[in-house]
Design a protein around this motif. Structure first.
Motif, PDB file in Angstrom:
ATOM      1  N   LEU A  14      -1.731  -9.716  -3.382  1.00 18.90           N
ATOM      2  CA  LEU A  14      -1.735  -9.787  -4.662  1.00 18.90           C
ATOM      3  C   LEU A  14      -1.342  -8.855  -5.609  1.00 18.90           C
ATOM      4  O   LEU A  14      -0.471  -9.084  -6.644  1.00 18.90           O
ATOM      5  CB  LEU A  14      -3.180 -10.343  -5.190  1.00 18.90           C
ATOM      6  CG  LEU A  14      -3.665 -11.717  -4.539  1.00 18.90           C
ATOM      7  CD1 LEU A  14      -5.178 -11.821  -5.114  1.00 18.90           C
ATOM      8  CD2 LEU A  14      -2.774 -12.757  -5.556  1.00 18.90           C
ATOM      9  N   PHE A  15      -1.690  -7.649  -5.213  1.00 18.49           N
ATOM     10  CA  PHE A  15      -1.466  -6.626  -6.287  1.00 18.49           C
ATOM     11  C   PHE A  15      -0.573  -5.394  -5.914  1.00 18.49           C
ATOM     12  O   PHE A  15      -0.338  -4.529  -6.789  1.00 18.49           O
ATOM     13  CB  PHE A  15      -3.008  -5.968  -6.749  1.00 18.49           C
ATOM     14  CG  PHE A  15      -3.936  -7.018  -6.893  1.00 18.49           C
ATOM     15  CD1 PHE A  15      -3.682  -7.949  -7.837  1.00 18.49           C
ATOM     16  CD2 PHE A  15      -5.122  -6.978  -6.333  1.00 18.49           C
ATOM     17  CE1 PHE A  15      -4.415  -9.081  -8.175  1.00 18.49           C
ATOM     18  CE2 PHE A  15      -6.097  -8.049  -6.617  1.00 18.49           C
ATOM     19  CZ  PHE A  15      -5.532  -9.090  -7.700  1.00 18.49           C
ATOM     20  N   GLY A  16      -0.435  -5.285  -4.543  1.00 15.41           N
ATOM     21  CA  GLY A  16       0.489  -4.260  -4.119  1.00 15.41           C
ATOM     22  C   GLY A  16      -0.801  -2.968  -3.476  1.00 15.41           C
ATOM     23  O   GLY A  16      -1.677  -2.993  -3.907  1.00 15.41           O
ATOM     24  N   ALA A  17       0.031  -2.073  -2.839  1.00 16.96           N
ATOM     25  CA  ALA A  17      -0.965  -0.978  -2.382  1.00 16.96           C
ATOM     26  C   ALA A  17      -1.193   0.085  -3.470  1.00 16.96           C
ATOM     27  O   ALA A  17      -2.083   0.883  -3.066  1.00 16.96           O
ATOM     28  CB  ALA A  17      -0.070  -0.239  -1.215  1.00 16.96           C
ATOM     29  N   ASN A  18      -0.509  -0.002  -4.398  1.00 17.71           N
ATOM     30  CA  ASN A  18      -0.694   1.170  -5.460  1.00 17.71           C
ATOM     31  C   ASN A  18      -1.478   0.635  -6.901  1.00 17.71           C
ATOM     32  O   ASN A  18      -1.545   1.097  -7.732  1.00 17.71           O
ATOM     33  CB  ASN A  18       0.749   1.812  -5.815  1.00 17.71           C
ATOM     34  CG  ASN A  18       1.692   2.259  -4.805  1.00 17.71           C
ATOM     35  OD1 ASN A  18       0.880   2.829  -3.839  1.00 17.71           O
ATOM     36  ND2 ASN A  18       2.756   1.868  -4.750  1.00 17.71           N
ATOM     37  N   ALA A  19      -1.882  -0.515  -6.717  1.00 15.52           N
ATOM     38  CA  ALA A  19      -2.758  -0.999  -7.860  1.00 15.52           C
ATOM     39  C   ALA A  19      -4.033  -0.548  -7.966  1.00 15.52           C
ATOM     40  O   ALA A  19      -4.864  -0.242  -6.938  1.00 15.52           O
ATOM     41  CB  ALA A  19      -2.869  -2.607  -7.746  1.00 15.52           C
ATOM     42  N   ASN A  20      -4.556  -0.301  -9.317  1.00 22.92           N
ATOM     43  CA  ASN A  20      -5.794   0.011  -9.521  1.00 22.92           C
ATOM     44  C   ASN A  20      -6.551  -0.955  -9.921  1.00 22.92           C
ATOM     45  O   ASN A  20      -6.177  -2.049 -10.710  1.00 22.92           O
ATOM     46  CB  ASN A  20      -5.934   1.040 -10.828  1.00 22.92           C
ATOM     47  CG  ASN A  20      -5.081   2.379 -10.517  1.00 22.92           C
ATOM     48  OD1 ASN A  20      -5.166   2.838  -9.349  1.00 22.92           O
ATOM     49  ND2 ASN A  20      -4.310   2.872 -11.585  1.00 22.92           N
ATOM     50  N   GLU A  21      -7.890  -1.057  -9.239  1.00 18.44           N
ATOM     51  CA  GLU A  21      -8.679  -2.100  -9.256  1.00 18.44           C
ATOM     52  C   GLU A  21      -9.128  -2.614 -10.967  1.00 18.44           C
ATOM     53  O   GLU A  21      -9.450  -1.372 -11.499  1.00 18.44           O
ATOM     54  CB  GLU A  21     -10.039  -1.931  -8.578  1.00 18.44           C
ATOM     55  CG  GLU A  21     -11.129  -3.031  -8.718  1.00 18.44           C
ATOM     56  CD  GLU A  21     -10.836  -4.343  -7.700  1.00 18.44           C
ATOM     57  OE1 GLU A  21     -11.392  -5.209  -7.897  1.00 18.44           O
ATOM     58  OE2 GLU A  21     -10.143  -3.964  -6.701  1.00 18.44           O
ATOM     59  N   ASN A  22      -8.955  -3.517 -11.359  1.00 15.60           N
ATOM     60  CA  ASN A  22      -9.671  -3.995 -12.611  1.00 15.60           C
ATOM     61  C   ASN A  22     -10.483  -5.285 -12.825  1.00 15.60           C
ATOM     62  O   ASN A  22     -10.164  -5.977 -11.557  1.00 15.60           O
ATOM     63  CB  ASN A  22      -8.523  -3.859 -13.850  1.00 15.60           C
ATOM     64  CG  ASN A  22      -7.505  -4.648 -13.374  1.00 15.60           C
ATOM     65  OD1 ASN A  22      -7.645  -6.109 -13.372  1.00 15.60           O
ATOM     66  ND2 ASN A  22      -6.189  -4.435 -13.737  1.00 15.60           N
ATOM     67  N   ALA A  23     -11.016  -5.574 -13.630  1.00 14.85           N
ATOM     68  CA  ALA A  23     -11.769  -7.002 -13.889  1.00 14.85           C
ATOM     69  C   ALA A  23     -10.733  -8.138 -13.511  1.00 14.85           C
ATOM     70  O   ALA A  23     -11.242  -9.081 -13.067  1.00 14.85           O
ATOM     71  CB  ALA A  23     -12.521  -7.099 -15.070  1.00 14.85           C
ATOM     72  N   SER A  24      -9.607  -8.106 -14.186  1.00  8.21           N
ATOM     73  CA  SER A  24      -8.669  -9.223 -13.895  1.00  8.21           C
ATOM     74  C   SER A  24      -8.301  -9.315 -12.742  1.00  8.21           C
ATOM     75  O   SER A  24      -8.093 -10.645 -12.219  1.00  8.21           O
ATOM     76  CB  SER A  24      -7.513  -8.952 -15.050  1.00  8.21           C
ATOM     77  OG  SER A  24      -6.427  -9.757 -14.513  1.00  8.21           O
ATOM     78  N   GLY A  46      10.482  -6.217   4.829  1.00  9.10           N
ATOM     79  CA  GLY A  46      11.305  -4.892   4.854  1.00  9.10           C
ATOM     80  C   GLY A  46      10.773  -3.956   4.684  1.00  9.10           C
ATOM     81  O   GLY A  46       9.711  -3.874   4.202  1.00  9.10           O
ATOM     82  N   PRO A  47      11.532  -2.584   4.761  1.00  5.94           N
ATOM     83  CA  PRO A  47      10.962  -1.307   4.329  1.00  5.94           C
ATOM     84  C   PRO A  47      10.785  -1.017   3.112  1.00  5.94           C
ATOM     85  O   PRO A  47       9.961  -0.049   2.785  1.00  5.94           O
ATOM     86  CB  PRO A  47      11.811  -0.273   5.276  1.00  5.94           C
ATOM     87  CG  PRO A  47      13.093  -1.099   5.245  1.00  5.94           C
ATOM     88  CD  PRO A  47      12.765  -2.479   5.361  1.00  5.94           C
ATOM     89  N   ASP A  48      11.447  -1.626   2.107  1.00  7.94           N
ATOM     90  CA  ASP A  48      11.335  -1.239   0.669  1.00  7.94           C
ATOM     91  C   ASP A  48      10.265  -2.116  -0.072  1.00  7.94           C
ATOM     92  O   ASP A  48      10.045  -3.104   0.310  1.00  7.94           O
ATOM     93  CB  ASP A  48      12.834  -1.611   0.124  1.00  7.94           C
ATOM     94  CG  ASP A  48      14.035  -0.786   0.912  1.00  7.94           C
ATOM     95  OD1 ASP A  48      13.860   0.363   1.143  1.00  7.94           O
ATOM     96  OD2 ASP A  48      14.951  -1.490   1.150  1.00  7.94           O
ATOM     97  N   GLY A  49       9.725  -1.244  -1.207  1.00  8.73           N
ATOM     98  CA  GLY A  49       8.896  -2.034  -1.888  1.00  8.73           C
ATOM     99  C   GLY A  49       7.544  -2.310  -1.213  1.00  8.73           C
ATOM    100  O   GLY A  49       6.703  -3.314  -1.707  1.00  8.73           O
ATOM    101  N   MET A  50       7.218  -1.675  -0.191  1.00 11.13           N
ATOM    102  CA  MET A  50       5.803  -1.817   0.478  1.00 11.13           C
ATOM    103  C   MET A  50       4.699  -1.789  -0.111  1.00 11.13           C
ATOM    104  O   MET A  50       3.651  -2.204   0.034  1.00 11.13           O
ATOM    105  CB  MET A  50       5.888  -1.025   1.756  1.00 11.13           C
ATOM    106  CG  MET A  50       6.957  -1.366   2.835  1.00 11.13           C
ATOM    107  SD  MET A  50       6.676  -2.910   3.467  1.00 11.13           S
ATOM    108  CE  MET A  50       5.460  -2.639   4.540  1.00 11.13           C
TER     109      MET A  50
END
Length: 170
Positions: A14-24, A46-50
């Motif tokens: 849903l949010f990706g590996a680099n997302a910071n947790e928030n209420a939404s 693929g290897p890009d945008g992991m």
């Protein structure tokens, strides 16, 4: 490929590996896990945008928030929130959707160069084949596609299948 979605995998999709947790995000994660937690098709694209959120692909024309990948193709991307609502309401099945984490990115004509070098072969196929569920097929989908192409591509598939000891192909 994943069949069951853990909370950590759900966050990645849903949010990706680099997302910071928030209420939404927390509000969206619960329904997503309920809808897709036990039946979900997640692939590595693929290897890009992991680290980015996944791309959801499907064949549902009127799914809110989605757009057709190419005019007239009948294959769509996006609309995760509507997909979750539809699955929870019983309108769709979880396996009507495919999630791809990562992608291949080609810049400055590099894909064309790869095709000219014979590393990739562009083909056209039916929408039903492009959206075919890949879970527990007797052989990988790309082999089926190559066999349907016939000719040299079918021969390449046959040769590659002979190398696979896990499929029991002779």
């Amino acid at each position: 490929m994943a069949f069951k979605v853990t909370e950590m995998l759900g966050r990645l999709v849903l949010f990706g590996a680099n997302a910071n947790e928030n209420a939404s995000q927390a509000e969206r994660l619960g329904p997503f896990l309920t809808a897709f937690g036990t039946d979900c098709a997640i692939y590595v694209g693929g290897p890009d945008g992991m680290g980015e959120p996944s791309t959801m692909i499907h064949g549902i024309k009127d799914l809110p928030g989605s757009k057709e990948i190419s005019p007239g193709l009948g294959v769509y991307m996006g609309g995760i929130d509507a997909a979750v609502s539809g699955v929870l309401a019983g309108k769709y099945k979880p396996l009507d959707f495919r999630f791809f984490v990562g992608k291949h990115v080609y810049k400055d004509g590099n894909l064309d160069a790869q095709v000219l070098l014979g590393k990739y072969q562009p083909i056209a196929c039916a929408r039903s084949l492009a959206l075919k569920q890949c879970i527990q097929l007797p052989k990988p989908l790309w082999h089926e596609v190559l066999e349907l192409c016939g000719g040299e591509l079918k021969e390449i598939s046959s040769l590659e299948l002979m190398k696979r000891v896990d499929l029991g192909v002779e």
